[in-house]
Structures are given as C-alpha cells and as structure tokens.
Design a protein around this motif. Structure first.
Motif, short mmCIF file in Angstrom:
data_model
loop_
_atom_site.label_atom_id
_atom_site.label_comp_id
_atom_site.label_asym_id
_atom_site.label_seq_id
_atom_site.Cartn_x
_atom_site.Cartn_y
_atom_site.Cartn_z
N ALA A 185 -29.74 28.03 -15.71
CA ALA A 185 -28.60 28.59 -15.00
C ALA A 185 -27.64 29.17 -16.04
O ALA A 185 -26.88 28.44 -16.68
CB ALA A 185 -27.91 27.52 -14.16
N ALA A 186 -27.73 30.46 -16.20
CA ALA A 186 -26.99 31.13 -17.26
C ALA A 186 -25.56 31.45 -16.84
O ALA A 186 -25.28 31.72 -15.67
CB ALA A 186 -27.70 32.43 -17.65
N GLY A 187 -24.67 31.42 -17.82
CA GLY A 187 -23.33 31.95 -17.62
C GLY A 187 -23.39 33.45 -17.84
O GLY A 187 -24.41 34.09 -17.60
N GLY A 188 -22.32 34.05 -18.32
CA GLY A 188 -22.35 35.48 -18.61
C GLY A 188 -23.34 35.81 -19.71
O GLY A 188 -23.61 34.98 -20.58
N TRP A 207 -5.83 43.49 -20.96
CA TRP A 207 -6.31 42.38 -21.77
C TRP A 207 -6.59 42.79 -23.21
O TRP A 207 -6.97 41.96 -24.04
CB TRP A 207 -7.58 41.79 -21.16
N GLY A 208 -6.42 44.07 -23.53
CA GLY A 208 -6.66 44.56 -24.87
C GLY A 208 -7.37 45.89 -24.84
O GLY A 208 -7.67 46.43 -23.76
N GLU A 209 -7.66 46.43 -26.02
CA GLU A 209 -8.34 47.72 -26.11
C GLU A 209 -9.76 47.58 -26.63
O GLU A 209 -10.66 48.29 -26.21
CB GLU A 209 -7.54 48.67 -27.02
N THR A 210 -9.97 46.66 -27.57
CA THR A 210 -11.31 46.46 -28.13
C THR A 210 -11.95 45.22 -27.49
O THR A 210 -11.26 44.37 -26.91
CB THR A 210 -11.23 46.25 -29.65
N TRP A 211 -13.28 45.12 -27.64
CA TRP A 211 -13.97 43.96 -27.07
C TRP A 211 -13.46 42.65 -27.67
O TRP A 211 -13.27 41.66 -26.96
CB TRP A 211 -15.48 44.08 -27.28
N ASP A 212 -13.20 42.62 -28.99
CA ASP A 212 -12.72 41.40 -29.63
C ASP A 212 -11.39 40.94 -29.03
O ASP A 212 -11.12 39.73 -28.93
CB ASP A 212 -12.58 41.60 -31.14
N GLU A 213 -10.55 41.90 -28.66
CA GLU A 213 -9.27 41.56 -28.03
C GLU A 213 -9.46 41.14 -26.58
O GLU A 213 -8.81 40.21 -26.09
CB GLU A 213 -8.34 42.77 -28.08
N ILE A 214 -10.36 41.81 -25.90
CA ILE A 214 -10.53 41.60 -24.46
C ILE A 214 -11.26 40.30 -24.13
O ILE A 214 -10.89 39.60 -23.18
CB ILE A 214 -11.29 42.80 -23.85
N GLU A 215 -12.28 39.95 -24.91
CA GLU A 215 -13.15 38.84 -24.53
C GLU A 215 -12.42 37.54 -24.22
O GLU A 215 -12.62 36.95 -23.15
CB GLU A 215 -14.23 38.60 -25.59
N ARG A 220 -10.58 33.66 -19.97
CA ARG A 220 -9.55 32.81 -19.36
C ARG A 220 -9.26 33.23 -17.92
O ARG A 220 -9.00 32.38 -17.06
CB ARG A 220 -8.27 32.88 -20.19
N ALA A 221 -9.34 34.53 -17.64
CA ALA A 221 -8.99 35.03 -16.31
C ALA A 221 -10.12 34.89 -15.30
O ALA A 221 -9.88 34.57 -14.13
CB ALA A 221 -8.57 36.50 -16.41
N LEU A 222 -11.36 35.12 -15.72
CA LEU A 222 -12.46 35.23 -14.77
C LEU A 222 -13.51 34.13 -14.86
O LEU A 222 -14.11 33.77 -13.84
CB LEU A 222 -13.16 36.59 -14.94
N ALA A 223 -13.77 33.63 -16.03
CA ALA A 223 -14.86 32.65 -16.19
C ALA A 223 -14.50 31.65 -17.27
O ALA A 223 -15.13 31.61 -18.33
CB ALA A 223 -16.16 33.37 -16.53
N PRO A 224 -13.50 30.81 -17.03
CA PRO A 224 -13.06 29.89 -18.08
C PRO A 224 -14.17 28.94 -18.51
O PRO A 224 -14.84 28.33 -17.68
CB PRO A 224 -11.90 29.12 -17.42
N ASN A 225 -14.37 28.85 -19.82
CA ASN A 225 -15.36 27.91 -20.35
C ASN A 225 -14.87 27.39 -21.69
O ASN A 225 -14.01 27.98 -22.34
CB ASN A 225 -16.75 28.55 -20.45
N ASP A 226 -15.43 26.27 -22.08
CA ASP A 226 -14.95 25.59 -23.28
C ASP A 226 -15.34 26.29 -24.57
O ASP A 226 -14.71 26.08 -25.61
CB ASP A 226 -15.46 24.14 -23.30
N ALA A 227 -16.39 27.12 -24.53
CA ALA A 227 -16.77 27.87 -25.73
C ALA A 227 -15.82 29.05 -25.96
O ALA A 227 -15.71 29.55 -27.07
CB ALA A 227 -18.20 28.38 -25.61
N GLY A 261 -19.87 25.64 -20.98
CA GLY A 261 -19.00 24.65 -20.36
C GLY A 261 -18.09 25.27 -19.33
O GLY A 261 -16.88 25.00 -19.30
N TRP A 262 -18.67 26.12 -18.48
CA TRP A 262 -17.90 26.82 -17.44
C TRP A 262 -17.17 25.81 -16.56
O TRP A 262 -17.73 24.87 -16.05
CB TRP A 262 -18.86 27.64 -16.58
N ARG A 263 -15.87 26.05 -16.37
CA ARG A 263 -15.04 25.16 -15.56
C ARG A 263 -14.73 25.80 -14.22
O ARG A 263 -14.65 27.03 -14.09
CB ARG A 263 -13.73 24.84 -16.28
#
Length: 265
Positions: A185-188, A207-215, A220-227, A261-263
């Motif tokens: 059962a995969a997450g994103g 949420w940002g302009e680049t992927w590093d900023e956005i991720e 936090r907004a859509l798929a909160p996980n501990d990683a 660790g999707w919450r």
C-alpha cells in the motif's frame, strides 16, 4: 544484499514508465530476467534496452490488460521466453481531479476493470503454473488510500481496497504451495508526471516556486507523514524485490503500508 534471484523470471505490468520501470530495473539488477510490459512498443523496448545495457536480461511483451484478449497477448509474449516465477501487478490508473460529483458509474466500472480485474486476469493465467512448480511470488501495488480514503478520487481508493483484499484472499488459496501473495500500500510516488502537476498545484497555493520549496508544504497540507516527503520509486522497488526473493518467503498475505508514516491528520 544478494537476493538470489538468478534463474527467476519476472513480469512487471505497466513497466514501460514510472514505478513499474524502476521495479523492473531493480529486479534485473538482483539477477532476475524481467519482462517489461506496456502498450507502447517503443517505450517498452527503450526500458528493456537500458536494462540490457546495464548487464541485465529483459524481454518485452505488449497488451492492454483491460481486456481478456490483451491479457492473453501479454501472457503469451511473456511466456515465450520461459516460465514466469514472479508477477508484479503494477499497472493502474488514477485521476487526481475526480470527485463524487464528477465521477460517473461508468468511470467507476472502468477504473475497477483497469486496476483490479486486470490483475485478476494475470493471476488466473500465470499463477496455476507457479502452484504446479511449487514456487512463485505475486505482488500487488496498491495504495494507502485503500485504508485512508480521501474525499477526492473515491473510485480510485475503492480499487486499492480491493487490490489489497484480493492479495490476502489469494494467499489463503495458495497456502502451503510455495507461492506467496502480498500487497504494497504505497503513499505518494514521485514520478516526473506527478512532480509536474504538483509543482503547478504548489504554485497555485503559494507553497513555493521550486519543488524543494513546495514538497514540505504540500505534504503538510495534503498528505501529512512522519518522513516529511513523498515517496520515490526506489522506496518501493527495493521492497518489491525483497518480497520477490527467497528471503521474503515468510511474508505472506500481508498488506505492507509504505507511506512515510502517513497520518490521518
């Protein structure tokens, strides 16, 4: 880790791109002969070529698994090179824009056919011979949404619940045969097409302009996980390879949640 896959043949459905491609590469790197499956011959051949150039063995088979005829063609092509020991049912579709209001009963039936019945077609055609030989591996690629459905994509979440369920049922049917059945059962999964769409979404939401900023903000907004990140194809391919190997023989009937660790919240 040496996983002793030499002499084993594997087919990975939907492996001409994305996660399936990474799984095929990893299996080949561990010594398995792989069958790259897709519907576009040029794309499937390109993946097989890179595997061969890296020292692995790869064949190609084509077929639309959404039909009995397509599944027959894919299986015939796969078996032309020898028996199949490992079946990875990875092929599937999703629609991030789908909602309860916009998804018709026909769309529900179509996605169930693609994401669930296509796996059944392959299982029914390939697993009986595994049972006869006393060794085999069947691995379903599912999604955490099967257990944690969201308001969006309700039909997709339902198919993943079914994928995980059929893996457990198959394990019961194959008890004491030497053939195991499991689901992941995969997450994103961050493949290029997903990254492109998520970058656009991130910019729209500030949420940002680049992927590093956005991720991190997107997580936090859509798929909160501990990683604190989205899974990469390699995060899943390594586990698939372990389950496919002799080392994974005691893992059976499992639905392995791999999602950082999707919450729920």
């Amino acid at each position: 880790m040496h996983l002793e896959l030499e002499g084993k043949r594997a087919i990975v459905t939907g492996s001409s791109t994305g996660l399936g491609e990474e799984i095929a590469r990893r299996l080949a790197a561990e010594g398995a002969s792989v069958v790259v499956h897709g519907r576009d011959e040029a794309r499937a051949e390109a993946v097989a070529k890179t595997i061969r150039e890296a020292g692995g063995h790869a064949d190609v088979t084509l077929g639309d698994l959404g039909t009995d005829e397509g599944a027959e063609a894919a299986v015939a092509g796969a078996l032309a090179g020898g028996p199949i020991d490992i079946l990875v049912n990875n092929a599937g579709v999703y629609d991030m824009a789908a909602t309860w209001a916009t998804t018709s009963p026909t769309a529900w039936a179509d996605i169930y056919n693609t994401n669930v019945i296509s796996s059944v077609r392959m299982i029914q055609r390939l697993v009986p011979a595994m049972r006869e030989r006393g060794w085999g591996r069947v691995i379903q690629i599912s999604s955490v949404t099967g257990r944690l459905p969201q308001a969006s994509q309700p039909h997709y979440a339902a198919t993943n619940a079914a994928r995980s369920n059929l893996a457990a049922s198959l394990a019961r049917d194959l008890r004491e045969t030497g053939v195991t059945s499991n689901a992941i059962a995969a997450g994103g999964i961050l493949v290029p097409s997903v990254e492109t769409s998520l970058v656009a979404l991130g910019r729209q939401n500030g949420w940002g302009e680049t992927w590093d900023e956005i991720e991190p903000n997107l997580i936090r907004a859509l798929a909160p996980n501990d990683a604190g990140r989205i899974g990469r194809p390699g995060d899943y391919a390594g586990l698939v390879t372990y389950l496919a190997s002799p080392a994974g023989s005691y893992v059976n009937g499992a639905n392995l949640q791999v999602d950082g660790g999707w919450r729920d919240a």
